[in-house]
Write a protein that holds these residues in place. Structure first.
Motif, PDB file in Angstrom:
ATOM      1  N   ARG A  61       8.691 -12.053  39.211  1.00  0.00           N
ATOM      2  CA  ARG A  61       9.969 -12.213  39.917  1.00  0.00           C
ATOM      3  C   ARG A  61      10.960 -11.125  39.507  1.00  0.00           C
ATOM      4  N   PHE A  62      10.989 -10.783  38.222  1.00  0.00           N
ATOM      5  CA  PHE A  62      11.858  -9.695  37.771  1.00  0.00           C
ATOM      6  C   PHE A  62      11.379  -8.352  38.308  1.00  0.00           C
ATOM      7  N   ALA A  63      10.071  -8.161  38.371  1.00  0.00           N
ATOM      8  CA  ALA A  63       9.534  -6.907  38.900  1.00  0.00           C
ATOM      9  C   ALA A  63       9.898  -6.725  40.373  1.00  0.00           C
ATOM     10  N   ARG A  64       9.857  -7.784  41.131  1.00  0.00           N
ATOM     11  CA  ARG A  64      10.195  -7.708  42.555  1.00  0.00           C
ATOM     12  C   ARG A  64      11.655  -7.355  42.778  1.00  0.00           C
ATOM     13  N   ASN A  66      13.597  -5.842  40.593  1.00  0.00           N
ATOM     14  CA  ASN A  66      13.953  -4.621  39.858  1.00  0.00           C
ATOM     15  C   ASN A  66      12.806  -3.620  39.986  1.00  0.00           C
ATOM     16  N   PRO A  67      12.691  -2.945  41.130  1.00  0.00           N
ATOM     17  CA  PRO A  67      11.532  -2.085  41.399  1.00  0.00           C
ATOM     18  C   PRO A  67      11.413  -0.874  40.485  1.00  0.00           C
ATOM     19  N   GLY A  68      12.468  -0.556  39.735  1.00  0.00           N
ATOM     20  CA  GLY A  68      12.402   0.560  38.801  1.00  0.00           C
ATOM     21  C   GLY A  68      12.019   0.145  37.390  1.00  0.00           C
ATOM     22  N   TYR A  69      11.662  -1.114  37.214  1.00  0.00           N
ATOM     23  CA  TYR A  69      11.324  -1.615  35.882  1.00  0.00           C
ATOM     24  C   TYR A  69       9.816  -1.583  35.642  1.00  0.00           C
ATOM     25  N   ARG A  70       9.422  -1.214  34.407  1.00  0.00           N
ATOM     26  CA  ARG A  70       8.046  -1.335  33.937  1.00  0.00           C
ATOM     27  C   ARG A  70       8.017  -2.369  32.807  1.00  0.00           C
ATOM     28  N   PHE A  71       6.939  -3.124  32.714  1.00  0.00           N
ATOM     29  CA  PHE A  71       6.901  -4.284  31.824  1.00  0.00           C
ATOM     30  C   PHE A  71       5.727  -4.230  30.851  1.00  0.00           C
ATOM     31  N   HIS A  72       5.992  -4.589  29.597  1.00  0.00           N
ATOM     32  CA  HIS A  72       4.972  -4.932  28.626  1.00  0.00           C
ATOM     33  C   HIS A  72       5.074  -6.438  28.441  1.00  0.00           C
ATOM     34  N   ALA A  73       4.089  -7.173  28.972  1.00  0.00           N
ATOM     35  CA  ALA A  73       4.117  -8.636  29.001  1.00  0.00           C
ATOM     36  C   ALA A  73       3.159  -9.182  27.956  1.00  0.00           C
ATOM     37  N   VAL A  74       3.695  -9.905  26.984  1.00  0.00           N
ATOM     38  CA  VAL A  74       2.947 -10.338  25.809  1.00  0.00           C
ATOM     39  C   VAL A  74       2.758 -11.846  25.812  1.00  0.00           C
ATOM     40  N   ASP A  75       1.532 -12.279  25.524  1.00  0.00           N
ATOM     41  CA  ASP A  75       1.283 -13.711  25.324  1.00  0.00           C
ATOM     42  C   ASP A  75       0.096 -13.881  24.384  1.00  0.00           C
ATOM     43  N   GLY A  76       0.130 -14.943  23.595  1.00  0.00           N
ATOM     44  CA  GLY A  76      -0.941 -15.185  22.643  1.00  0.00           C
ATOM     45  C   GLY A  76      -2.121 -15.949  23.210  1.00  0.00           C
ATOM     46  N   SER A  77      -1.985 -16.432  24.445  1.00  0.00           N
ATOM     47  CA  SER A  77      -3.040 -17.242  25.054  1.00  0.00           C
ATOM     48  C   SER A  77      -3.839 -16.446  26.070  1.00  0.00           C
ATOM     49  N   ALA A  78      -5.125 -16.252  25.790  1.00  0.00           N
ATOM     50  CA  ALA A  78      -5.990 -15.564  26.750  1.00  0.00           C
ATOM     51  C   ALA A  78      -6.118 -16.365  28.032  1.00  0.00           C
ATOM     52  N   ALA A  79      -6.100 -17.701  27.926  1.00  0.00           N
ATOM     53  CA  ALA A  79      -6.185 -18.559  29.112  1.00  0.00           C
ATOM     54  C   ALA A  79      -4.999 -18.331  30.036  1.00  0.00           C
ATOM     55  N   MET A  80      -3.815 -18.164  29.472  1.00  0.00           N
ATOM     56  CA  MET A  80      -2.629 -17.896  30.276  1.00  0.00           C
ATOM     57  C   MET A  80      -2.707 -16.523  30.935  1.00  0.00           C
ATOM     58  N   LEU A  81      -3.096 -15.517  30.167  1.00  0.00           N
ATOM     59  CA  LEU A  81      -3.154 -14.164  30.711  1.00  0.00           C
ATOM     60  C   LEU A  81      -4.206 -14.035  31.811  1.00  0.00           C
ATOM     61  N   LYS A  82      -5.268 -14.844  31.736  1.00  0.00           N
ATOM     62  CA  LYS A  82      -6.278 -14.837  32.798  1.00  0.00           C
ATOM     63  C   LYS A  82      -5.687 -15.290  34.132  1.00  0.00           C
ATOM     64  N   CYS A  83      -4.633 -16.081  34.085  1.00  0.00           N
ATOM     65  CA  CYS A  83      -3.989 -16.581  35.310  1.00  0.00           C
ATOM     66  C   CYS A  83      -2.944 -15.614  35.858  1.00  0.00           C
ATOM     67  N   ALA A  84      -2.668 -14.548  35.125  1.00  0.00           N
ATOM     68  CA  ALA A  84      -1.649 -13.587  35.553  1.00  0.00           C
ATOM     69  C   ALA A  84      -2.261 -12.554  36.490  1.00  0.00           C
ATOM     70  N   PRO A  85      -1.676 -12.340  37.664  1.00  0.00           N
ATOM     71  CA  PRO A  85      -2.207 -11.311  38.576  1.00  0.00           C
ATOM     72  C   PRO A  85      -1.977  -9.921  38.012  1.00  0.00           C
ATOM     73  N   LEU A  86      -2.886  -9.016  38.301  1.00  0.00           N
ATOM     74  CA  LEU A  86      -2.768  -7.641  37.824  1.00  0.00           C
ATOM     75  C   LEU A  86      -1.900  -6.843  38.782  1.00  0.00           C
ATOM     76  N   THR A  87      -0.871  -6.208  38.262  1.00  0.00           N
ATOM     77  CA  THR A  87       0.017  -5.373  39.071  1.00  0.00           C
ATOM     78  C   THR A  87       0.274  -4.070  38.318  1.00  0.00           C
ATOM     79  N   PRO A  88       0.506  -2.970  39.043  1.00  0.00           N
ATOM     80  CA  PRO A  88       0.607  -1.652  38.399  1.00  0.00           C
ATOM     81  C   PRO A  88       1.728  -1.530  37.370  1.00  0.00           C
ATOM     82  N   ARG A  89       2.841  -2.202  37.560  1.00  0.00           N
ATOM     83  CA  ARG A  89       3.987  -2.018  36.660  1.00  0.00           C
ATOM     84  C   ARG A  89       4.026  -3.014  35.512  1.00  0.00           C
ATOM     85  N   ILE A  90       3.038  -3.901  35.425  1.00  0.00           N
ATOM     86  CA  ILE A  90       3.008  -4.903  34.360  1.00  0.00           C
ATOM     87  C   ILE A  90       1.765  -4.705  33.505  1.00  0.00           C
ATOM     88  N   LYS A  91       1.977  -4.342  32.247  1.00  0.00           N
ATOM     89  CA  LYS A  91       0.873  -4.184  31.290  1.00  0.00           C
ATOM     90  C   LYS A  91       0.767  -5.468  30.481  1.00  0.00           C
TER      91      LYS A  91
END
Length: 222
Positions: A61-64, A66-91
């Motif tokens: 939602r923040f990426a949408r 703020n189109p000039g923003y790049r993100f480093h998105a951190v989480d300790g749960s692999a299960a959660m990260l598996k549910c996150a869609p892959l997008t170019p500006r979010i690492k």
């Protein structure tokens, strides 16, 4: 009502899928609008750290907006990260604060949504923010706030999770019991030397911590 901590990580695949599929529209859609209102003159290009990103619903939602923003998105749960869609500006980065190795020393914006109440030791969040902020860093943290009584928590959980799976109803109620009060968060910020952050009550179940890092900081010695 005393705080009742809950597990720090959502490691179960069923739990992660239920969280990712849940309807958080009313709360999550509010966060980018609040951020825009708080920081109307911010730079339109920024490197952003999202601590405890989960399935990245808030990140996206923040990426949408703020189109000039790049993100480093951190989480300790692999299960959660598996549910996150892959997008170019979010690492996506798997790891837990404060030990996770981040690609950048400091960030223009630091976000965190619904992480604080999961932490046994809340200072790990505030120390991470202190360590990775610089003059001008914008901080925007939102989380649940603990109701005064168990009965009030039951009422709020029933009101906002009535149509959700049982696992989510249970987790939401437990999260309300694990959340901190505004007064507790203010004390945490004083201990962390983050006197430039302000705590605001948002809704009957949410609070917000926000501010801009000043040029001169008084960092508390540990």
């Amino acid at each position: 009502m005393r705080r009742i901590p809950e597990p720090e990580l959502m490691l179960d695949d069923e739990q992660a899928r239920a969280y990712a599929a849940a309807d958080f529209e009313s709360a999550h859609s509010l966060y980018p609008r609040l951020f825009d209102k708080l920081f109307p003159d911010r730079s339109r290009r920024a490197l952003v750290l999202d601590i405890g990103c989960g399935p990245c619903d808030v990140t996206i939602r923040f990426a949408r907006t703020n189109p000039g923003y790049r993100f480093h998105a951190v989480d300790g749960s692999a299960a959660m990260l598996k549910c996150a869609p892959l997008t170019p500006r979010i690492k996506l980065i798997k790891g837990c604060v404060p030990g996770v190795k981040l690609p950048a020393k400091s960030y223009d914006v630091i976000l965190s949504s619904s992480l604080l109440h999961h932490l046994k030791e809340p200072q790990v969040l505030w120390q991470t923010i202190q360590h990775h902020s610089k003059p001008g860093t914008l901080v925007f943290v939102v989380d649940l706030r603990r109701p005064a009584t168990r009965t009030a928590a039951e009422r709020i959980a029933k009101k906002y999770s009535a149509g959700e799976p049982q696992v989510l109803k249970r987790d939401f109620f437990n999260s309300l019991l694990a959340a901190f009060t505004p007064a507790e968060v203010r004390q945490q910020l004083r201990m962390a030397g983050l006197n430039w952050l302000r705590v605001t009550t948002l809704t009957d179940r949410h609070l917000m911590i926000s501010g801009e890092c000043p040029a001169v900081r008084h960092i508390r010695a540990h």
